[in-house]
Design a protein around this motif. Structure first.
Motif, mmCIF file in Angstrom:
data_model
loop_
_atom_site.group_PDB
_atom_site.id
_atom_site.type_symbol
_atom_site.label_atom_id
_atom_site.label_comp_id
_atom_site.label_asym_id
_atom_site.label_seq_id
_atom_site.Cartn_x
_atom_site.Cartn_y
_atom_site.Cartn_z
ATOM 1 N N VAL A 1 96.978 97.132 13.681
ATOM 2 C CA VAL A 1 96.697 97.315 12.260
ATOM 3 C C VAL A 1 97.006 98.757 11.862
ATOM 4 C CG1 VAL A 1 94.924 97.279 10.477
ATOM 5 C CG2 VAL A 1 94.921 95.543 12.284
ATOM 6 N N ALA A 2 97.807 98.934 10.793
ATOM 7 C CA ALA A 2 98.130 100.278 10.309
ATOM 8 C C ALA A 2 96.942 100.865 9.559
ATOM 9 C CB ALA A 2 99.352 100.220 9.402
ATOM 10 N N ARG A 3 96.781 102.193 9.703
ATOM 11 C CA ARG A 3 95.706 102.887 9.016
ATOM 12 C C ARG A 3 96.071 104.365 8.905
ATOM 13 N NH1 ARG A 3 93.008 102.207 13.918
ATOM 14 N NH2 ARG A 3 94.128 100.226 13.924
ATOM 15 N N ARG A 4 95.227 105.142 8.186
ATOM 16 C CA ARG A 4 95.458 106.572 8.036
ATOM 17 C C ARG A 4 95.117 107.289 9.341
ATOM 18 N NH1 ARG A 4 95.254 109.089 2.960
ATOM 19 N NH2 ARG A 4 93.974 110.743 3.860
ATOM 20 N N SER B 1 94.648 119.572 7.544
ATOM 21 C CA SER B 1 94.873 118.217 8.050
ATOM 22 C C SER B 1 96.199 117.705 7.523
ATOM 23 C CB SER B 1 93.749 117.279 7.617
ATOM 24 O OG SER B 1 93.720 117.149 6.203
ATOM 25 N N VAL B 2 96.887 116.943 8.361
ATOM 26 C CA VAL B 2 98.101 116.245 7.934
ATOM 27 C C VAL B 2 97.914 114.766 8.247
ATOM 28 C CG1 VAL B 2 99.614 118.248 8.180
ATOM 29 C CG2 VAL B 2 99.294 116.703 10.123
ATOM 30 N N VAL B 3 98.488 113.914 7.426
ATOM 31 C CA VAL B 3 98.180 112.481 7.483
ATOM 32 C C VAL B 3 99.457 111.667 7.540
ATOM 33 C CG1 VAL B 3 97.043 110.562 6.276
ATOM 34 C CG2 VAL B 3 96.055 112.869 6.173
ATOM 35 N N ARG B 4 99.431 110.617 8.350
ATOM 36 C CA ARG B 4 100.480 109.594 8.358
ATOM 37 C C ARG B 4 99.816 108.235 8.472
ATOM 38 N NH1 ARG B 4 105.893 110.744 9.832
ATOM 39 N NH2 ARG B 4 106.152 108.490 9.643
ATOM 40 N N ILE B 5 100.486 107.217 7.947
ATOM 41 C CA ILE B 5 100.053 105.835 8.145
ATOM 42 C C ILE B 5 100.722 105.321 9.412
ATOM 43 C CG2 ILE B 5 99.997 103.512 7.183
ATOM 44 C CD1 ILE B 5 98.340 105.550 5.638
ATOM 45 N N ARG C 1 93.966 120.414 17.226
ATOM 46 C CA ARG C 1 92.624 120.427 17.807
ATOM 47 C C ARG C 1 92.089 119.012 18.023
ATOM 48 N NH1 ARG C 1 89.042 124.989 15.294
ATOM 49 N NH2 ARG C 1 90.735 126.177 16.250
ATOM 50 N N TYR C 2 92.322 118.115 17.060
ATOM 51 C CA TYR C 2 91.860 116.732 17.221
ATOM 52 C C TYR C 2 92.493 115.884 16.127
ATOM 53 C CZ TYR C 2 88.608 117.942 13.420
ATOM 54 O OH TYR C 2 88.074 118.359 12.235
ATOM 55 N N TRP C 3 92.353 114.554 16.268
ATOM 56 C CA TRP C 3 92.780 113.647 15.209
ATOM 57 C C TRP C 3 91.697 112.593 14.987
ATOM 58 C CZ3 TRP C 3 93.298 108.510 16.607
ATOM 59 C CH2 TRP C 3 93.615 108.214 17.938
ATOM 60 N N GLU C 4 91.705 112.032 13.781
ATOM 61 C CA GLU C 4 90.728 111.013 13.403
ATOM 62 C C GLU C 4 91.439 109.824 12.785
ATOM 63 O OE1 GLU C 4 88.165 112.919 10.614
ATOM 64 O OE2 GLU C 4 86.930 113.884 12.168
ATOM 65 N N ALA C 5 90.808 108.659 12.936
ATOM 66 C CA ALA C 5 91.305 107.433 12.298
ATOM 67 C C ALA C 5 90.149 106.454 12.209
ATOM 68 C CB ALA C 5 92.453 106.823 13.099
ATOM 69 N N PRO C 6 90.108 105.653 11.157
ATOM 70 C CA PRO C 6 89.050 104.636 11.057
ATOM 71 C C PRO C 6 89.309 103.497 12.033
ATOM 72 C CG PRO C 6 90.594 104.379 9.267
ATOM 73 C CD PRO C 6 91.005 105.630 9.983
ATOM 74 N N VAL C 7 88.243 102.902 12.533
ATOM 75 C CA VAL C 7 88.378 101.669 13.311
ATOM 76 C C VAL C 7 88.855 100.569 12.369
ATOM 77 C CG1 VAL C 7 87.142 99.898 14.614
ATOM 78 C CG2 VAL C 7 86.636 102.323 14.993
ATOM 79 N N ALA C 8 89.945 99.910 12.731
ATOM 80 C CA ALA C 8 90.526 98.869 11.874
ATOM 81 C C ALA C 8 90.564 97.552 12.638
ATOM 82 C CB ALA C 8 91.940 99.260 11.435
ATOM 83 N N ARG C 9 90.101 96.503 11.995
ATOM 84 C CA ARG C 9 90.119 95.186 12.621
ATOM 85 C C ARG C 9 91.175 94.334 11.947
ATOM 86 N NH1 ARG C 9 85.076 97.244 12.744
ATOM 87 N NH2 ARG C 9 83.968 97.112 14.748
ATOM 88 N N ARG C 10 91.702 93.382 12.681
ATOM 89 C CA ARG C 10 92.767 92.526 12.153
ATOM 90 C C ARG C 10 92.340 91.908 10.835
ATOM 91 N NH1 ARG C 10 97.130 90.931 14.540
ATOM 92 N NH2 ARG C 10 96.320 91.582 16.594
#
Length: 249
Positions: free
Chosen positions: A158-161, A204-208, A235-244
């Motif tokens: 699943v794609a996410r930020r 912060s920089v963001v990609r989908i 230093r680190y990256w973040e992303a939301p947990v995404a479910r199908r």
């Protein structure tokens, strides 16, 4: 004082093909003078069109490595595995040891084994090929983070930020990075200031993207390479947990 290996494993492509690296990080502090010759041993499957070593073939390759270590008493630097081939790297005292290495390799009949050597007093192969830089080290952090998210029910397809947080020594270098990141396809977020850190100026920089590891590795590597031009680091990256079937976040 006896050498205590510190093994580190990471994924990194070679000529566009996925490869697995295993390297002894502790060798970076070992004296090079006594082992000026690089000896390499390749162990390859004889099975037609094999795309990976089988479990039994892997065991046989490890046996070849152990025999070379026992007989030659080298510094064992690590190996690279690509497809159905694994190549081991050692630093030995002299080129004359190649003859003994060939004798041992020729005793292996299940695998196709070849050995060679070259003068390498600076250990260029270890430092430039095997030893991980910041981008390569990050791929292992990516693996750990992805595994943690999978444990929480994430669907990696699943794609996410994906938000990456990078930090720099000055505001000017942070701004220069931000512009280059934007030109490289990242969306640029708000700046972050951490005065208690040596690299205090962040952004912060963001990609989908999906959470598939090759895709995350490509994102972090590209950002790290741009940041290195301006003495910055990821230093680190973040992303939301995404479910199908869930919403894109």
């Amino acid at each position: 004082m006896p050498h205590t290996p510190q093994w580190f494993e990471y994924d990194w492509p070679i000529d566009g093909r996925p490869a697995r690296f295993v390297v002894d990080l502790a060798l970076s502090g070992a004296p090079r003078a006594g082992r000026p010759v690089l000896l390499y041993a390749s162990c390859e499957s004889k099975r037609a069109k094999a795309d990976a070593l089988s479990g039994f073939e892997s065991t046989r390759a490890e046996a070849v490595c152990k025999k070379l270590c026992k007989k030659l008493a080298p510094y064992y630097a690590g190996f690279i595995e690509t497809g159905a081939q694994r190549q081991y790297y050692f630093y030995v005292k002299e080129r004359a040891m190649l003859e003994e290495a060939e004798r041992l390799a020729n005793k292996e009949h299940l695998l196709l084994c070849r050995v060679g050597c070259t003068e390498e007093p600076s250990w260029a192969t270890f430092h430039k090929l095997l030893y991980p830089d910041a981008a390569k080290l990050q791929t292992e952090e990516n693996r750990k983070r992805i595994e943690l998210m999978l444990e929480h029910g994430d669907s990696p397809a699943v794609a996410r930020r994906i938000s990456l947080f990078l930090f720099f020594p000055t505001e000017a270098t942070m701004l220069l990075f931000s512009e280059q990141a934007r030109l490289s396809g990242y969306a640029v977020g708000d700046p972050v200031f951490t005065p208690d850190q040596p690299l205090a100026y962040g952004v912060s920089v963001v990609r989908i993207a999906t959470l598939r590891k090759p895709e995350i590795d490509a994102l972090t590597t590209r950002a790290i390479r741009i940041a290195e031009r301006y003495n910055g680091e990821l230093r680190y990256w973040e992303a939301p947990v995404a479910r199908r079937g869930g919403p894109l976040m």
